[in-house]
Design a protein around this motif. Structure first.
Motif, PDB file in Angstrom:
ATOM      1  N   VAL A  27       6.242  23.274   3.295  1.00 26.93           N
ATOM      2  CA  VAL A  27       7.461  23.507   4.067  1.00 26.93           C
ATOM      3  C   VAL A  27       7.987  22.164   4.550  1.00 26.93           C
ATOM      4  O   VAL A  27       7.255  21.377   5.165  1.00 26.93           O
ATOM      5  CB  VAL A  27       7.185  24.448   5.262  1.00 26.93           C
ATOM      6  CG1 VAL A  27       8.439  24.598   6.119  1.00 26.93           C
ATOM      7  CG2 VAL A  27       6.723  25.817   4.760  1.00 26.93           C
ATOM      8  N   THR A  28       9.260  21.909   4.251  1.00 27.43           N
ATOM      9  CA  THR A  28       9.881  20.630   4.604  1.00 27.43           C
ATOM     10  C   THR A  28      11.241  20.873   5.237  1.00 27.43           C
ATOM     11  O   THR A  28      11.791  21.972   5.190  1.00 27.43           O
ATOM     12  CB  THR A  28      10.067  19.739   3.362  1.00 27.43           C
ATOM     13  OG1 THR A  28      10.934  20.408   2.441  1.00 27.43           O
ATOM     14  CG2 THR A  28       8.738  19.455   2.687  1.00 27.43           C
ATOM     15  N   ALA A  29      11.795  19.797   5.805  1.00 30.48           N
ATOM     16  CA  ALA A  29      13.132  19.878   6.388  1.00 30.48           C
ATOM     17  C   ALA A  29      14.166  20.017   5.292  1.00 30.48           C
ATOM     18  O   ALA A  29      13.978  19.569   4.154  1.00 30.48           O
ATOM     19  CB  ALA A  29      13.405  18.633   7.231  1.00 30.48           C
ATOM     20  N   ASN A  30      15.280  20.612   5.649  1.00 26.23           N
ATOM     21  CA  ASN A  30      16.367  20.865   4.707  1.00 26.23           C
ATOM     22  C   ASN A  30      17.087  19.582   4.328  1.00 26.23           C
ATOM     23  O   ASN A  30      17.484  19.390   3.198  1.00 26.23           O
ATOM     24  CB  ASN A  30      17.346  21.869   5.334  1.00 26.23           C
ATOM     25  CG  ASN A  30      18.401  22.341   4.363  1.00 26.23           C
ATOM     26  OD1 ASN A  30      18.626  21.717   3.341  1.00 26.23           O
ATOM     27  ND2 ASN A  30      19.045  23.444   4.695  1.00 26.23           N
ATOM     28  N   GLY A  31      17.298  18.709   5.279  1.00 29.99           N
ATOM     29  CA  GLY A  31      18.092  17.515   5.016  1.00 29.99           C
ATOM     30  C   GLY A  31      19.536  17.734   5.403  1.00 29.99           C
ATOM     31  O   GLY A  31      20.192  16.872   5.973  1.00 29.99           O
ATOM     32  N   ALA A  32      20.078  18.909   5.076  1.00 31.75           N
ATOM     33  CA  ALA A  32      21.454  19.227   5.425  1.00 31.75           C
ATOM     34  C   ALA A  32      21.532  20.029   6.721  1.00 31.75           C
ATOM     35  O   ALA A  32      22.608  20.352   7.193  1.00 31.75           O
ATOM     36  CB  ALA A  32      22.102  20.020   4.294  1.00 31.75           C
ATOM     37  N   GLY A  33      20.413  20.378   7.298  1.00 26.17           N
ATOM     38  CA  GLY A  33      20.420  21.179   8.509  1.00 26.17           C
ATOM     39  C   GLY A  33      19.012  21.358   9.039  1.00 26.17           C
ATOM     40  O   GLY A  33      18.046  20.891   8.448  1.00 26.17           O
ATOM     41  N   PRO A  34      18.889  22.066  10.154  1.00 31.96           N
ATOM     42  CA  PRO A  34      17.572  22.192  10.790  1.00 31.96           C
ATOM     43  C   PRO A  34      16.659  23.203  10.118  1.00 31.96           C
ATOM     44  O   PRO A  34      15.437  23.136  10.293  1.00 31.96           O
ATOM     45  CB  PRO A  34      17.928  22.654  12.209  1.00 31.96           C
ATOM     46  CG  PRO A  34      19.242  23.376  12.050  1.00 31.96           C
ATOM     47  CD  PRO A  34      19.976  22.645  10.956  1.00 31.96           C
ATOM     48  N   ALA A  35      17.209  24.169   9.366  1.00 29.54           N
ATOM     49  CA  ALA A  35      16.364  25.222   8.784  1.00 29.54           C
ATOM     50  C   ALA A  35      15.475  24.635   7.695  1.00 29.54           C
ATOM     51  O   ALA A  35      15.924  23.848   6.857  1.00 29.54           O
ATOM     52  CB  ALA A  35      17.229  26.341   8.213  1.00 29.54           C
ATOM     53  N   PRO A  36      14.196  25.011   7.675  1.00 24.02           N
ATOM     54  CA  PRO A  36      13.274  24.445   6.687  1.00 24.02           C
ATOM     55  C   PRO A  36      13.434  25.072   5.296  1.00 24.02           C
ATOM     56  O   PRO A  36      14.051  26.121   5.119  1.00 24.02           O
ATOM     57  CB  PRO A  36      11.905  24.763   7.273  1.00 24.02           C
ATOM     58  CG  PRO A  36      12.126  25.978   8.108  1.00 24.02           C
ATOM     59  CD  PRO A  36      13.521  25.867   8.645  1.00 24.02           C
ATOM     60  N   ILE A  37      12.839  24.393   4.311  1.00 29.08           N
ATOM     61  CA  ILE A  37      12.766  24.876   2.937  1.00 29.08           C
ATOM     62  C   ILE A  37      11.298  25.042   2.570  1.00 29.08           C
ATOM     63  O   ILE A  37      10.470  24.175   2.873  1.00 29.08           O
ATOM     64  CB  ILE A  37      13.442  23.888   1.963  1.00 29.08           C
ATOM     65  CG1 ILE A  37      14.961  23.867   2.184  1.00 29.08           C
ATOM     66  CG2 ILE A  37      13.130  24.243   0.510  1.00 29.08           C
ATOM     67  CD1 ILE A  37      15.682  22.875   1.300  1.00 29.08           C
ATOM     68  N   ALA A  38      10.977  26.130   1.913  1.00 27.46           N
ATOM     69  CA  ALA A  38       9.606  26.376   1.464  1.00 27.46           C
ATOM     70  C   ALA A  38       9.529  26.214  -0.045  1.00 27.46           C
ATOM     71  O   ALA A  38      10.293  26.841  -0.791  1.00 27.46           O
ATOM     72  CB  ALA A  38       9.159  27.773   1.860  1.00 27.46           C
ATOM     73  N   ARG A  39       8.636  25.341  -0.489  1.00 26.30           N
ATOM     74  CA  ARG A  39       8.354  25.199  -1.910  1.00 26.30           C
ATOM     75  C   ARG A  39       7.077  25.958  -2.211  1.00 26.30           C
ATOM     76  O   ARG A  39       6.040  25.686  -1.616  1.00 26.30           O
ATOM     77  CB  ARG A  39       8.236  23.733  -2.301  1.00 26.30           C
ATOM     78  CG  ARG A  39       9.579  23.012  -2.324  1.00 26.30           C
ATOM     79  CD  ARG A  39       9.431  21.522  -2.546  1.00 26.30           C
ATOM     80  NE  ARG A  39      10.740  20.905  -2.769  1.00 26.30           N
ATOM     81  CZ  ARG A  39      11.592  20.581  -1.790  1.00 26.30           C
ATOM     82  NH1 ARG A  39      11.257  20.818  -0.535  1.00 26.30           N
ATOM     83  NH2 ARG A  39      12.778  20.053  -2.067  1.00 26.30           N
ATOM     84  N   ILE A  40       7.175  26.895  -3.135  1.00 34.90           N
ATOM     85  CA  ILE A  40       6.090  27.822  -3.408  1.00 34.90           C
ATOM     86  C   ILE A  40       5.574  27.615  -4.824  1.00 34.90           C
ATOM     87  O   ILE A  40       6.343  27.657  -5.792  1.00 34.90           O
ATOM     88  CB  ILE A  40       6.563  29.285  -3.264  1.00 34.90           C
ATOM     89  CG1 ILE A  40       7.193  29.522  -1.886  1.00 34.90           C
ATOM     90  CG2 ILE A  40       5.420  30.247  -3.533  1.00 34.90           C
ATOM     91  CD1 ILE A  40       6.237  29.372  -0.737  1.00 34.90           C
ATOM     92  N   VAL A  41       4.275  27.360  -4.956  1.00 38.09           N
ATOM     93  CA  VAL A  41       3.612  27.403  -6.251  1.00 38.09           C
ATOM     94  C   VAL A  41       2.950  28.768  -6.354  1.00 38.09           C
ATOM     95  O   VAL A  41       2.001  29.057  -5.618  1.00 38.09           O
ATOM     96  CB  VAL A  41       2.566  26.286  -6.407  1.00 38.09           C
ATOM     97  CG1 VAL A  41       1.863  26.403  -7.758  1.00 38.09           C
ATOM     98  CG2 VAL A  41       3.212  24.921  -6.257  1.00 38.09           C
ATOM     99  N   PRO A  42       3.450  29.645  -7.232  1.00 41.41           N
ATOM    100  CA  PRO A  42       2.900  30.996  -7.287  1.00 41.41           C
ATOM    101  C   PRO A  42       1.610  31.057  -8.085  1.00 41.41           C
ATOM    102  O   PRO A  42       1.297  30.170  -8.879  1.00 41.41           O
ATOM    103  CB  PRO A  42       4.009  31.789  -7.991  1.00 41.41           C
ATOM    104  CG  PRO A  42       4.643  30.785  -8.904  1.00 41.41           C
ATOM    105  CD  PRO A  42       4.573  29.464  -8.166  1.00 41.41           C
ATOM    106  N   VAL A  43       0.867  32.108  -7.864  1.00 42.13           N
ATOM    107  CA  VAL A  43      -0.243  32.441  -8.753  1.00 42.13           C
ATOM    108  C   VAL A  43       0.369  33.007 -10.018  1.00 42.13           C
ATOM    109  O   VAL A  43       1.028  34.053  -9.983  1.00 42.13           O
ATOM    110  CB  VAL A  43      -1.183  33.473  -8.093  1.00 42.13           C
ATOM    111  CG1 VAL A  43      -2.280  33.885  -9.066  1.00 42.13           C
ATOM    112  CG2 VAL A  43      -1.769  32.907  -6.805  1.00 42.13           C
ATOM    113  N   LEU A  44       0.238  32.279 -11.107  1.00 40.46           N
ATOM    114  CA  LEU A  44       0.939  32.652 -12.338  1.00 40.46           C
ATOM    115  C   LEU A  44       0.199  33.763 -13.071  1.00 40.46           C
ATOM    116  O   LEU A  44      -0.993  33.642 -13.364  1.00 40.46           O
ATOM    117  CB  LEU A  44       1.081  31.440 -13.256  1.00 40.46           C
ATOM    118  CG  LEU A  44       1.935  30.284 -12.724  1.00 40.46           C
ATOM    119  CD1 LEU A  44       2.004  29.167 -13.752  1.00 40.46           C
ATOM    120  CD2 LEU A  44       3.334  30.747 -12.357  1.00 40.46           C
TER     121      LEU A  44
END
Length: 490
Positions: A27-44
């Motif tokens: 989970v990281t900052a958006n850059g364009a705003g305060p809401a975070p972004i979640a990067r998900i590596v799924p179980v394939l």
């Protein structure tokens, strides 16, 4: 990459990681705003994705066969579409494609042939009359039914048609075919395991002086250039660079077909359980400007005699060569002359566009088109070198084995001696040994459609579940604004 405040990021990651479909999360900052972004590596779920892919491509082939206006003829080109326009490829381009492919396969005059993925018979119906045994497999029953009509009409009694996948070449181990061909099929393979299994099975089915040809292979080293060329072809001159970059990255991320680095075949041959004399990775022949001639190649694995060494190799760029200077060198009648790193007029422009899209602040489409034209103008079309070789009495061998991301290729001019055999029999002559290709720095040599499919399944099903989970267990400011499903974390 900017992290949001550690307590909030940790809380969001802890909640999302509890989902059984999540392998890793960042989970990281958006850059364009305060809401975070979640990067998900799924179980394939690779097994499910592999099954879905197989069903998908079979359904596509069956549907194409059912709607083919030329079904049962020797020139059924249904389903061959230009990626740049979305329209069917011109019949003239396809006739040239067929002619050059048939010429490649006729080298050495094979009398026994195993074809993996015969499709509508564009190759079979032009090769089989000179053979005593021709066995062909395809996954589509309707396609085989139509082809059977054409085979019977042509009186080709030596042809056997079977429904089956490419990996079923394993059933022919030890049969000693002169030629095993898998043409324009590998991009439908699900993953590297399937590719390797097919290649090993093909080698075991070939005779001690036979050849295995994987034809019309999509070049992994040129995947970025190919997709850049498609994006640019479909863009207005005023399209901004960031918009083009987004489209380009999306195409790269979601392409459902397999691209194979040219170096993969050399590595496969080196570790194969069957001795391979030489591997030739040949750029596609043809004067037409289309995606097959620009971004694909033919890999030919020879089980026979080893290659010969070329005494002199010249770096094209380092020596400042041009077609005119090369002509002067050939007038000196060297027995063999090797050239390295020849800029490819067919791909240099697209590769430059891809590099610009990958960089900071890509320019608009109009500037990218000027860049592409400039780089293409500095390149050399492979067909021009074939014409030069013919004028000066040389056989020309081209190689994409280096896997250069610009599409640059190597060449070996071999002097033809009086009375030397050419044409189809030249396939049994000695082949030049090209310098070893550099190892890739990072990344895979094969794109795996099964991974793309599995990621697509996760985007469709997993993301809504994670969003509901976040809404239920996270404070509003901790909830990710966006969920990005990725194959690996940055």
């Amino acid at each position: 990459m900017t992290r949001i405040p550690p307590p909030d990021a940790a809380a969001a990651e802890a909640v999302l990681a509890r989902h059984p479909g999540v392998a890793e999360v960042l989970v990281t900052a958006n850059g364009a705003g305060p809401a975070p972004i979640a990067r998900i590596v799924p179980v394939l779920d690779r097994d499910r994705a592999r099954l879905e892919l197989g069903l998908l491509w079979t359904a596509v082939a069956d549907r194409t066969a059912a709607q083919a206006p030329a079904s049962g003829t020797d020139f059924d080109i249904s389903g061959w579409t230009d990626s740049h326009t979305g329209q069917p490829l011109p019949a003239s381009d396809m006739r040239e494609w067929v002619a050059h492919t048939v010429a490649l396969l006729r080298e050495g005059r094979p009398r026994t042939v195993l074809e993996l993925g015969c499709g509508t018979g564009l190759l079979l119906l032009r090769l089989a009359d000179a053979t005593r045994r021709y066995t062909a497999l395809d996954i589509s029953a309707p396609t085989l039914d139509a082809l059977r009509t054409a085979v019977e009409r042509a009186g080709l009694r030596q042809v056997e048609l079977r429904k089956g996948e490419a990996t079923e070449a394993e059933n022919f181990a030890g049969d000693g075919f002169d030629l095993v061909v898998c043409n324009s099929v590998a991009h439908y393979f699900p993953d590297e395991e399937y590719l390797r299994r097919t290649a090993v099975a093909a080698l075991r089915a070939a005779g001690p002086r036979g050849r295995v040809v994987f034809g019309d292979v999509k070049d992994r080293a040129l995947a970025g250039a190919f997709h850049a060329s498609v994006v640019l072809a479909q863009a207005a001159d005023t399209a901004p660079g960031e918009e083009l970059r987004h489209s380009w990255l999306q195409r790269l991320r979601e392409d459902p077909q397999m691209f194979i680095d040219p170096r993969w075949f050399s590595a496969c041959a080196a570790s194969a359980p069957v001795p391979v004399g030489s591997v030739a990775v040949r750029p596609r022949r043809g004067a037409a400007r289309n995606e097959m001639n620009a971004f694909r190649y033919d890999a030919v694995l020879h089980l026979g005699a080893p290659p010969f060494d070329v005494a002199r190799w010249i770096d094209w760029g380092g020596e400042g060569l041009s077609p005119e200077k090369l002509d002067l060198l050939l007038r000196g009648r060297p027995r063999a002359l090797g050239l390295l790193g020849i800029p490819n007029a067919r791909t240099a422009g697209a590769a430059a566009v891809a590099a610009a899209l990958a960089g900071d602040a890509p320019p608009p489409a109009s500037e990218l088109r000027r860049l592409a034209q400039e780089r293409e103008g500095a390149g050399v079309d492979p067909e021009d070198l074939f014409a030069l070789a013919a004028r000066r009495g040389y056989l020309l061998h081209l190689s994409r084995a280096s896997g250069a991301p610009s599409g640059a290729y190597d060449a070996a001019f071999v002097r033809q001696e009086p009375g030397a055999v050419t044409g189809a029999e030249a396939g049994h002559g000695p082949l030049p040994r090209f310098p070893d290709a550099p190892e890739p720095d990072t990344g895979s040599r094969v794109t795996e459609p099964v991974v793309q499919r599995a990621l697509g399944i996760a985007r469709k099903r997993l993301v809504p579940q994670l969003r509901r989970l976040g809404e239920a267990e996270l404070a509003p400011h901790q909830r990710p604004q966006e969920y990005l499903v990725v194959p690996r974390l940055p």
